[in-house]
Structures are given as structure tokens and as C-alpha cells.
Write an enzyme that holds these catalytic residues in place. Structure first.
Site, PDB file in Angstrom:
ATOM      1  CB  CYS A 140      -0.880  -0.057   1.187  1.00  0.00           C
ATOM      2  SG  CYS A 140      -0.027   0.056   2.721  1.00  0.00           S
ATOM      3  CD  GLU A 160      -6.079  -4.622   4.152  1.00  0.00           C
ATOM      4  OE1 GLU A 160      -5.542  -3.594   4.779  1.00  0.00           O
ATOM      5  OE2 GLU A 160      -5.099  -5.603   3.724  1.00  0.00           O
ATOM      6  NE  ARG A 194      -4.125  -2.787   9.506  1.00  0.00           N
ATOM      7  CZ  ARG A 194      -2.732  -2.537   9.385  1.00  0.00           C
ATOM      8  NH1 ARG A 194      -2.106  -1.742  10.275  1.00  0.00           N
ATOM      9  NH2 ARG A 194      -2.395  -3.016   8.142  1.00  0.00           N
ATOM     10  NE  ARG A 199      -4.555  -0.910   6.235  1.00  0.00           N
ATOM     11  CZ  ARG A 199      -4.020   0.123   6.730  1.00  0.00           C
ATOM     12  NH1 ARG A 199      -4.305   1.187   6.941  1.00  0.00           N
ATOM     13  NH2 ARG A 199      -2.740   0.008   7.254  1.00  0.00           N
TER      14      ARG A 199
END
Length: 198
Positions: free
Chosen positions: A95, A133, A178, A180
Site C-alpha cells: 500500500c 484490502e 486502523r 482500511r
């Protein structure tokens, strides 16, 4: 869209007698595999792989997988032999190219093109469902054009019914903030809603 029904924690899994066949890309040390273990769902790891050698050491110490079903570099992985043998493909391509903390290289950064390898594997093995993801910055990168390319690849090239939503792990019982994006693709047209936070 988020579900407005009962919490997913209060729902019962159906068909507990069935074994879910999982393939993972960018597998790391096996987060999705661990989730299946924690939920006590019958599953079989059909293939997995990661370019980091220490990930492989950890993965083989914790999960049942043969050497023949592990790959090191996704770019060299031929998933055609798994066609019809996988129910669920999961992966989060690197990412850094899209992260708000990264350099925003996007598709100019070679790591930013690895989503195409994910899409290729989906096309080759045709799972019933996939989950892709990644960081939420992927949605806003290049004024949304990057995400449009990725979503169209999953819909048009792969031929899947696609849903996406930004979720935060802290809203689902994980002690970490977190955020995502979770993109879920169904081989067959499916009515789907993401679980509401708990």
C-alpha cells in the site's frame, strides 16, 4: 452500505459442516487464516505466498500448507491450476504507493501495480468471493481516478459484483485504530451489506 440488522456477533454461521477453501496473496504471516481459526470455521489453505522470507518461516510454523502451494513472487504465480478449487481469495497488495504517509507514487510505483496481479489471480482461479484490502488513501489518490481503474478492473475484467467500504478495525473488536478499504467481489450477483460496527 452498512447493515441495519442484528450485530454480526449475534448471527450464526450457516453450513458449518462445509470447508472453505482459501487462497491468499501478499499473505504475510496469515491474518485471514488466523481469523478463520479464531472463528472455528472449517477451512483449507489452498495457496499462499509472500516475497518476504521471514513471513514464510512464520507461516509454515503456524499453518498447514505444502511447499508446492506456496509462492514467493506473485508475478511468477500461475493460479490456473487452482481454477474451481478455491472459494475465497484474499489479499492486500503493498500500500505504500497510495498511503497518506507514503510518497503517493500510485501506478508509477511498481508496488502500485500489484493490484493487477491480484486481479489476474482472480481471473485465473475464479473464486466465489474475493476480498481486496488496502489503505483508504487509495480512494482519493489522483482525485479518485486510481480507485476507478481498480474497481473497473474488478468489475469488467474480472467480471465480479463489487462492493467497497472503508472500515476501522477498532469498530469491530480489534484494539487498534486502523482504517482500511475492504473491496469484496462476488462471482454471482449478490445483495450484500457490510456489518455495522459493534
Amino acid at each position: 452500505p452498512l447493515s441495519d440488522g442484528p450485530s454480526w456477533k449475534d448471527l450464526q454461521f450457516s453450513h458449518l459442516e462445509n470447508t472453505v477453501r482459501i487462497g491468499t496473496l501478499f499473505s504475510g504471516i496469515g491474518a485471514i487464516e488466523h481469523a478463520f481459526q479464531r472463528l472455528k470455521l472449517k477451512h483449507k489453505i489452498v495457496f499462499a505466498g509472500d516475497i518476504e522470507p521471514r513471513c514464510k518461516t512464520s507461516y509454515f510454523a503456524n499453518y498447514d500448507i505444502s511447499e508446492d502451494d506456496w509462492f514467493t513472487d506473485v508475478r511468477d504465480f500461475d493460479a490456473r491450476k487452482y481454477r474451481g478449487k478455491v472459494d475465497f481469495v484474499v489479499g492486500g497488495a503493498p500500500c505504500q504507493a497510495f498511503s497518506l504517509r507514503g510518497k503517493h507514487g500510485g501506478f508509477e510505483d511498481t508496488r502500485g501495480t500489484l493490484f493487477r496481479e491480484f486481479a489476474r489471480v482472480v481471473i485465473e482461479c475464479q473464486p466465489k468471493v474475493f476480498i481486496f484490502e488496502n489503505v483508504k488513501g487509495m480512494l482519493s489518490h489522483d482525485k479518485g481516478r486510481t480507485w476507478n481503474v481498480i474497481k473497473e478492473t474488478f468489475e469488467k475484467d474480472c467480471g465480479y459484483d463489487v462492493y467497497f467500504q472503508v472500515l476501522n478495525a477498532k469498530d469491530y473488536g480489534i484494539p487498534q485504530s486502523r482504517e482500511r478499504i475492504y473491496c469484496i467481489g462476488f462471482k454471482n450477483e449478490t445483495e450484500f451489506k457490510y456489518p455495522a460496527p459493534i
